[in-house]
Write a protein that holds these residues in place. Structure first.
Motif, short mmCIF file in Angstrom:
data_model
loop_
_atom_site.label_atom_id
_atom_site.label_comp_id
_atom_site.label_asym_id
_atom_site.label_seq_id
_atom_site.Cartn_x
_atom_site.Cartn_y
_atom_site.Cartn_z
N ALA A 89 0.82 -1.21 0.00
CA ALA A 89 0.00 0.00 0.00
C ALA A 89 0.86 1.26 0.00
O ALA A 89 0.60 2.21 -0.76
CB ALA A 89 -0.93 -0.01 1.21
N ASP A 90 1.90 1.28 0.83
CA ASP A 90 2.76 2.46 0.90
C ASP A 90 3.53 2.67 -0.40
O ASP A 90 3.71 3.81 -0.84
CB ASP A 90 3.75 2.32 2.06
N SER A 91 4.00 1.57 -1.01
CA SER A 91 4.78 1.70 -2.24
C SER A 91 3.90 2.15 -3.40
O SER A 91 4.33 2.93 -4.25
CB SER A 91 5.47 0.38 -2.56
N LEU A 92 2.67 1.66 -3.45
CA LEU A 92 1.74 2.16 -4.47
C LEU A 92 1.47 3.63 -4.26
O LEU A 92 1.47 4.43 -5.22
CB LEU A 92 0.43 1.38 -4.42
N ASN A 93 1.26 4.02 -3.02
CA ASN A 93 0.99 5.42 -2.71
C ASN A 93 2.17 6.32 -3.11
O ASN A 93 1.98 7.41 -3.64
CB ASN A 93 0.69 5.57 -1.22
#
Length: 281
Positions: A89-93
């Motif tokens: 989730a953080d890397s997509l964000n």
């Protein structure tokens, strides 16, 4: 970030996990592999869980999804799952993408460390993380995952696959072919039935997400195969053919599990195949 024709590629870090070093390197003696990737006191080695995000031509394509966050505390301990630094989730964000913008999820295969991030826990229920995306896998692999052989049974998790089976759109591919313009699939069967590698080609270069054909750059050697492979002799042949093509065409290899080497190039030597990390000579 990589520019390749009409596409922008991001190698997304989604955390790390640990697997038994002996299983990861098969018949290779521990003193040889341990000096390359040291084992912990449980004989486990740390591995990356890197995914590939491809953006362009009005598509937002995610190749593999990492292990996800639906595992119990006991399972997290067994597999040394660590999301303290990176999550999907953080890397997509960080790449400027929210789950609803992902148009396609491409699974190289459905072992839990490649498919677990495709679901998420919501109100005590496990549901698809990318409900609006079309999910892609080889038809033969889907069949194998839903009726697994005894060796792979624990690698395919119904808790992951059941929510996906009926709640998202699927495209089941029949062998090698073109996924999108400039994006092609190559099938190999040694690790698991119908694993698909993703190749992105542009005028600048060609990049191949090598998944578990080459889980780390150390696996280029013929004998360096995993005990997890269902057909290790076939893996040896498939690696040789792939590495010959990679060297001949100058492909850049993108590694999913290597804890250190993110990209590399294949080179033949008098001692067999080796991978030269990108930026090295």
């Amino acid at each position: 970030m990589i520019e390749c024709g009409p596409y922008t590629l991001h190698q997304l870090e989604t955390g790390t996990f640990k697997l038994d070093g002996g299983a990861m390197f098969g018949i290779v003696p521990k003193p040889l592999w341990d000096e390359r990737i040291p084992a912990d006191d449980q004989n486990r080695i740390e591995l990356a869980m890197r995914c590939l995000l491809i953006q362009g031509n009005d598509r937002c394509i995610l190749v593999d999804t990492g292990i996800g966050d639906t595992f119990s505390e006991k399972e997290q301990s067994i597999f040394g799952i660590d999301h303290s630094v990176h999550t999907l989730a953080d890397s997509l964000n960080a790449a400027g993408v929210v789950p609803s913008e992902v148009t396609d999820v491409v699974f190289t295969h459905l072992h839990f460390d490649h498919s677990g991030g495709a679901v998420v826990r919501h109100n005590d229920e496990v549901v698809p993380r990318f409900p609006e995306a079309t999910h892609h896998v080889q038809a033969r692999h889907w069949e194998a995952a839903r009726a697994p052989n005894p060796k792979e049974k624990n690698s395919f998790r119904t808790a992951i696959l059941d929510p996906l089976a009926d709640q998202v759109a699927w495209t089941f591919h029949e062998g090698a072919g073109t996924l999108m313009p400039g994006i092609d699939l190559r099938c190999v069967d040694g690790h698991t039935t119908a694993q698909q590698l993703v190749k992105v080609s542009g005028p600048e270069a060609t990049y191949v997400f090598v998944a578990d054909l080459l889980p780390t750059h150390h696996h280029a050697g013929a004998a360096w195969t995993m005990a997890y492979d269902i057909a290790p002799l076939q893996t040896i042949d498939e690696k040789a053919r792939f590495l010959r093509d990679a060297e001949a065409h100058g492909w850049t290899l993108l590694f999913e599990h290597d804890p250190i080497v993110v990209q590399g190039h294949a080179h033949a030597s008098d001692r067999g195949w080796r991978i030269v990390p990108a930026g090295s000579s």
